[in-house]
Design a protein around this motif. Sequence first.
Motif, short mmCIF file in Angstrom:
data_model
loop_
_atom_site.label_atom_id
_atom_site.label_comp_id
_atom_site.label_asym_id
_atom_site.label_seq_id
_atom_site.Cartn_x
_atom_site.Cartn_y
_atom_site.Cartn_z
N ARG A 93 -4.06 -6.14 4.02
CA ARG A 93 -5.35 -6.18 3.72
C ARG A 93 -5.69 -5.67 2.21
O ARG A 93 -6.56 -6.08 1.56
CB ARG A 93 -6.19 -5.54 4.66
N ASP A 124 -0.28 -4.08 8.68
CA ASP A 124 -1.80 -5.08 8.51
C ASP A 124 -2.82 -4.39 7.35
O ASP A 124 -3.36 -5.09 6.62
CB ASP A 124 -2.45 -5.16 9.71
N PHE A 125 -2.93 -3.19 7.42
CA PHE A 125 -3.75 -2.60 6.63
C PHE A 125 -3.45 -2.85 5.09
O PHE A 125 -4.27 -3.11 4.33
CB PHE A 125 -3.93 -1.17 6.83
N ASN A 159 -10.15 6.13 9.76
CA ASN A 159 -10.54 5.02 9.89
C ASN A 159 -10.04 3.95 8.95
O ASN A 159 -10.68 4.00 7.91
CB ASN A 159 -12.14 4.78 10.16
N GLN A 160 -9.10 3.05 9.07
CA GLN A 160 -8.67 2.04 8.19
C GLN A 160 -9.82 0.99 7.63
O GLN A 160 -9.81 0.77 6.61
CB GLN A 160 -7.71 1.16 8.80
N GLU A 161 -10.69 0.74 8.82
CA GLU A 161 -11.85 -0.21 8.40
C GLU A 161 -12.92 0.67 7.44
O GLU A 161 -13.27 -0.18 6.40
CB GLU A 161 -12.74 -0.58 9.50
N LEU A 162 -13.01 1.60 7.59
CA LEU A 162 -13.80 2.48 6.42
C LEU A 162 -13.26 2.69 4.99
O LEU A 162 -13.83 2.27 4.10
CB LEU A 162 -14.28 3.62 6.86
N ILE A 192 -11.27 0.28 4.09
CA ILE A 192 -11.23 -1.00 3.17
C ILE A 192 -12.60 -1.15 2.72
O ILE A 192 -12.49 -1.70 1.66
CB ILE A 192 -10.76 -1.99 4.55
N GLN A 193 -13.50 -0.66 3.49
CA GLN A 193 -14.99 -0.95 2.72
C GLN A 193 -14.89 -0.09 1.60
O GLN A 193 -15.63 -0.54 0.57
CB GLN A 193 -15.93 -0.55 3.98
#
Length: 152
Positions: free
Chosen positions: A139, A135-136, A4-7, A9-10
């Motif tokens: 970020r 995109d990842f 999970n890319q969002e995880l 990033i967090q």
Amino acid sequence: MEKNQELLIQQLAALLKGEHDPLANAANLSAFLYRNLDAVNWLGFYYQQGNELVLGPFHGQPACTRLPIGQGVCGTAFDKKSALRVDDVSTFSGHIYCDSASRSEVVVPFYGESLSGVLDVDSPDFNRFTDADVDFFERVVELYQHAITPQT
């Protein structure tokens, strides 16, 4: 990417929080991503010094120490001020082979008042990276730049 890319990033934001040193953050960032991304054989930073990009913190095989700006994937991305995804590095005119095992690559440049350079990510697989991966990594670079910019 499988995770999970969002995880990621967090987790990366938490890792960089409160630390402003560019080299310390680049070292931790490259170690974290290298260990958490699949099919990546090199991940690290190059920093601008004059007309070259000079090797910074990374994980993977020993790498080219200096890359000319405007040449290779890293130098071209930096010169064009734009992220660059290459699905097959053998088709990129002027590709600089630092690791002969690399088949695809993403490079994201960054520019600051005192520090500019690129994040370079290589894979031993052709067509490894997608637009979502670009995109990842953009970020990731934003997080890095925010972390190393002194807050006023």
